[in-house]
Design a protein around this motif. Structure first.
Motif, PDB file in Angstrom:
ATOM      1  N   LEU A 176      -1.035   3.586 -16.899  1.00 40.62           N
ATOM      2  CA  LEU A 176      -1.043   2.128 -16.875  1.00 40.62           C
ATOM      3  C   LEU A 176      -2.176   1.639 -15.973  1.00 40.62           C
ATOM      4  N   PRO A 177      -2.630   0.406 -16.166  1.00 38.84           N
ATOM      5  CA  PRO A 177      -3.643  -0.141 -15.259  1.00 38.84           C
ATOM      6  C   PRO A 177      -3.143  -0.129 -13.818  1.00 38.84           C
ATOM      7  N   GLU A 178      -4.055   0.056 -12.886  1.00 35.37           N
ATOM      8  CA  GLU A 178      -3.684   0.180 -11.480  1.00 35.37           C
ATOM      9  C   GLU A 178      -2.900  -1.029 -10.985  1.00 35.37           C
ATOM     10  N   ALA A 179      -3.276  -2.218 -11.445  1.00 30.37           N
ATOM     11  CA  ALA A 179      -2.586  -3.427 -10.997  1.00 30.37           C
ATOM     12  C   ALA A 179      -1.124  -3.434 -11.452  1.00 30.37           C
ATOM     13  N   ILE A 180      -0.875  -2.931 -12.659  1.00 33.95           N
ATOM     14  CA  ILE A 180       0.498  -2.848 -13.164  1.00 33.95           C
ATOM     15  C   ILE A 180       1.279  -1.805 -12.384  1.00 33.95           C
ATOM     16  N   ASP A 181       0.648  -0.668 -12.120  1.00 33.75           N
ATOM     17  CA  ASP A 181       1.285   0.366 -11.298  1.00 33.75           C
ATOM     18  C   ASP A 181       1.699  -0.201  -9.943  1.00 33.75           C
ATOM     19  N   GLN A 182       0.816  -0.963  -9.336  1.00 34.78           N
ATOM     20  CA  GLN A 182       1.096  -1.530  -8.022  1.00 34.78           C
ATOM     21  C   GLN A 182       2.232  -2.545  -8.096  1.00 34.78           C
ATOM     22  N   TYR A 183       2.229  -3.360  -9.143  1.00 30.27           N
ATOM     23  CA  TYR A 183       3.298  -4.360  -9.317  1.00 30.27           C
ATOM     24  C   TYR A 183       4.653  -3.675  -9.467  1.00 30.27           C
ATOM     25  N   ILE A 184       4.687  -2.619 -10.274  1.00 33.87           N
ATOM     26  CA  ILE A 184       5.931  -1.869 -10.468  1.00 33.87           C
ATOM     27  C   ILE A 184       6.418  -1.316  -9.141  1.00 33.87           C
ATOM     28  N   LEU A 185       5.509  -0.755  -8.356  1.00 34.45           N
ATOM     29  CA  LEU A 185       5.877  -0.174  -7.065  1.00 34.45           C
ATOM     30  C   LEU A 185       6.433  -1.242  -6.124  1.00 34.45           C
ATOM     31  N   GLU A 186       5.805  -2.397  -6.117  1.00 27.52           N
ATOM     32  CA  GLU A 186       6.223  -3.479  -5.222  1.00 27.52           C
ATOM     33  C   GLU A 186       7.574  -4.065  -5.604  1.00 27.52           C
ATOM     34  N   HIS A 187       7.966  -3.917  -6.863  1.00 22.52           N
ATOM     35  CA  HIS A 187       9.217  -4.514  -7.326  1.00 22.52           C
ATOM     36  C   HIS A 187      10.269  -3.458  -7.664  1.00 22.52           C
ATOM     37  N   SER A 188      10.121  -2.286  -7.067  1.00 20.63           N
ATOM     38  CA  SER A 188      11.097  -1.217  -7.205  1.00 20.63           C
ATOM     39  C   SER A 188      11.648  -0.867  -5.822  1.00 20.63           C
ATOM     40  N   ALA A 189      12.712  -0.066  -5.805  1.00 23.73           N
ATOM     41  CA  ALA A 189      13.339   0.321  -4.539  1.00 23.73           C
ATOM     42  C   ALA A 189      12.311   0.961  -3.600  1.00 23.73           C
ATOM     43  N   LYS A 190      12.453   0.687  -2.327  1.00 21.45           N
ATOM     44  CA  LYS A 190      11.495   1.169  -1.332  1.00 21.45           C
ATOM     45  C   LYS A 190      11.808   2.607  -0.902  1.00 21.45           C
ATOM     46  N   GLU A 191      10.779   3.297  -0.500  1.00 21.35           N
ATOM     47  CA  GLU A 191      10.897   4.673  -0.037  1.00 21.35           C
ATOM     48  C   GLU A 191      11.573   4.707   1.328  1.00 21.35           C
ATOM     49  N   PRO A 192      12.668   5.451   1.484  1.00 18.60           N
ATOM     50  CA  PRO A 192      13.296   5.584   2.805  1.00 18.60           C
ATOM     51  C   PRO A 192      12.308   6.168   3.816  1.00 18.60           C
ATOM     52  N   GLU A 193      12.414   5.755   5.066  1.00 20.99           N
ATOM     53  CA  GLU A 193      11.466   6.182   6.094  1.00 20.99           C
ATOM     54  C   GLU A 193      11.448   7.697   6.263  1.00 20.99           C
ATOM     55  N   PHE A 194      12.613   8.334   6.151  1.00 19.14           N
ATOM     56  CA  PHE A 194      12.690   9.789   6.283  1.00 19.14           C
ATOM     57  C   PHE A 194      11.819  10.473   5.231  1.00 19.14           C
ATOM     58  N   LEU A 195      11.869   9.959   3.997  1.00 15.95           N
ATOM     59  CA  LEU A 195      11.062  10.535   2.925  1.00 15.95           C
ATOM     60  C   LEU A 195       9.597  10.137   3.051  1.00 15.95           C
ATOM     61  N   ALA A 196       9.346   8.953   3.594  1.00 13.37           N
ATOM     62  CA  ALA A 196       7.960   8.547   3.834  1.00 13.37           C
ATOM     63  C   ALA A 196       7.294   9.493   4.836  1.00 13.37           C
ATOM     64  N   LYS A 197       8.062   9.929   5.840  1.00 15.07           N
ATOM     65  CA  LYS A 197       7.547  10.895   6.827  1.00 15.07           C
ATOM     66  C   LYS A 197       7.229  12.227   6.141  1.00 15.07           C
ATOM     67  N   LEU A 198       8.132  12.682   5.271  1.00 16.32           N
ATOM     68  CA  LEU A 198       7.902  13.916   4.515  1.00 16.32           C
ATOM     69  C   LEU A 198       6.679  13.770   3.620  1.00 16.32           C
ATOM     70  N   ASN A 199       6.550  12.630   2.994  1.00 19.98           N
ATOM     71  CA  ASN A 199       5.397  12.335   2.132  1.00 19.98           C
ATOM     72  C   ASN A 199       4.099  12.450   2.930  1.00 19.98           C
ATOM     73  N   ARG A 200       4.067  11.820   4.083  1.00 16.58           N
ATOM     74  CA  ARG A 200       2.857  11.842   4.918  1.00 16.58           C
ATOM     75  C   ARG A 200       2.520  13.255   5.373  1.00 16.58           C
ATOM     76  N   GLU A 201       3.523  14.001   5.821  1.00 18.93           N
ATOM     77  CA  GLU A 201       3.260  15.354   6.330  1.00 18.93           C
ATOM     78  C   GLU A 201       2.799  16.287   5.210  1.00 18.93           C
ATOM     79  N   THR A 202       3.349  16.096   4.019  1.00 17.76           N
ATOM     80  CA  THR A 202       2.892  16.889   2.877  1.00 17.76           C
ATOM     81  C   THR A 202       1.408  16.640   2.613  1.00 17.76           C
ATOM     82  N   ASN A 203       1.008  15.374   2.633  1.00 20.37           N
ATOM     83  CA  ASN A 203      -0.388  15.033   2.380  1.00 20.37           C
ATOM     84  C   ASN A 203      -1.318  15.514   3.490  1.00 20.37           C
ATOM     85  N   GLN A 204      -0.799  15.631   4.703  1.00 21.27           N
ATOM     86  CA  GLN A 204      -1.617  16.065   5.824  1.00 21.27           C
ATOM     87  C   GLN A 204      -1.760  17.580   5.910  1.00 21.27           C
ATOM     88  N   LYS A 205      -0.709  18.330   5.509  1.00 22.54           N
ATOM     89  CA  LYS A 205      -0.660  19.744   5.847  1.00 22.54           C
ATOM     90  C   LYS A 205      -0.576  20.716   4.665  1.00 22.54           C
TER      91      LYS A 205
END
Length: 213
Positions: free
Chosen positions: A4-33
């Motif tokens: 999908l176009p990036e703008a639509i992807d972003q809209y979907i993300l903004e209007h969907s359930a938010k990522e829990p902080e615990f999983l956001a931390k896991l997400n960040r560490e995965t991308n870093q390490k």
């Protein structure tokens, strides 16, 4: 991986359930390490996995392909208190990374980790499954289906990731491209096997939603 176009992807993300902080931390560490962080399910798909699991309320979940544990923790959100999630990965180097987050989560007593070849481990798990998530090596997708179909409870759901394979499933296939060839076979099996009913959802790299009759 985005159709999908990036703008639509972003809209979907903004209007969907938010990522829990615990999983956001896991997400960040995965991308870093960790190498190949794009293999992570990520915020949007993770919330889809969580919601599907909560709707099903599975007593038994099987995940083939743990990676860093993000999708397992999303799926575990739908487990009842007595529920168990079995997750298998062949990469023993990620075991400690997974353990760190599993043990820090509220599901630490409900997640069983396995390291090794899923084709050998699945027959040893003496349970039937309400929910299965396949997100491992693509050449073995057909073999995984053969192993799990008789271990599914009636009405159980199989989720299969990466079934559109960056669009390669509709392009000319190279003779040496084992993964695309396997996914083409797998998608055909899922569409034609009379034991299941299947739809492909164009989410990220393609997610198959299959119900066992």
């Amino acid at each position: 991986m985005h159709f999908l176009p990036e703008a639509i992807d972003q809209y979907i993300l903004e209007h969907s359930a938010k990522e829990p902080e615990f999983l956001a931390k896991l997400n960040r560490e995965t991308n870093q390490k960790v190498l190949q962080p794009r293999m992570l399910s990520g915020n949007y798909q993770g919330r889809i996995l969580s919601l599907i699991s909560k709707i099903i309320a599975p007593k038994t979940i099987l995940e083939i392909g743990t990676y860093t544990g993000y999708s397992a923790l999303c799926l575990a959100e739908g487990l009842p208190k007595e529920g168990i999630l079995h997750t298998i990965d062949i990469n023993e180097e990620l075991y400690d990374f997974q353990q760190k987050y599993f043990q820090a989560s509220e599901y630490k007593n409900q997640i069983k980790q396995y390291i090794g070849d899923a084709r050998e481990i699945i027959p040893q798990i003496e349970e039937k499954f309400d929910l299965v998530f396949i997100d491992a090596d693509k050449p073995n997708y057909p073999a995984y289906f053969d192993l799990i179909i008789e271990k599914m409870n009636r009405g159980g759901v199989i989720l299969s990731d990466n079934v559109l394979w960056s669009g390669k499933v509709v392009e000319p296939v190279k003779a040496e491209d084992e993964s695309t060839q396997a996914l083409l076979r797998y998608n055909k099996i899922m569409a034609e096997d009379e034991r299941v009913e299947t739809v492909i959802l164009p989410i990220r790299d393609g997610l198959t939603l299959t119900r066992v009759k």
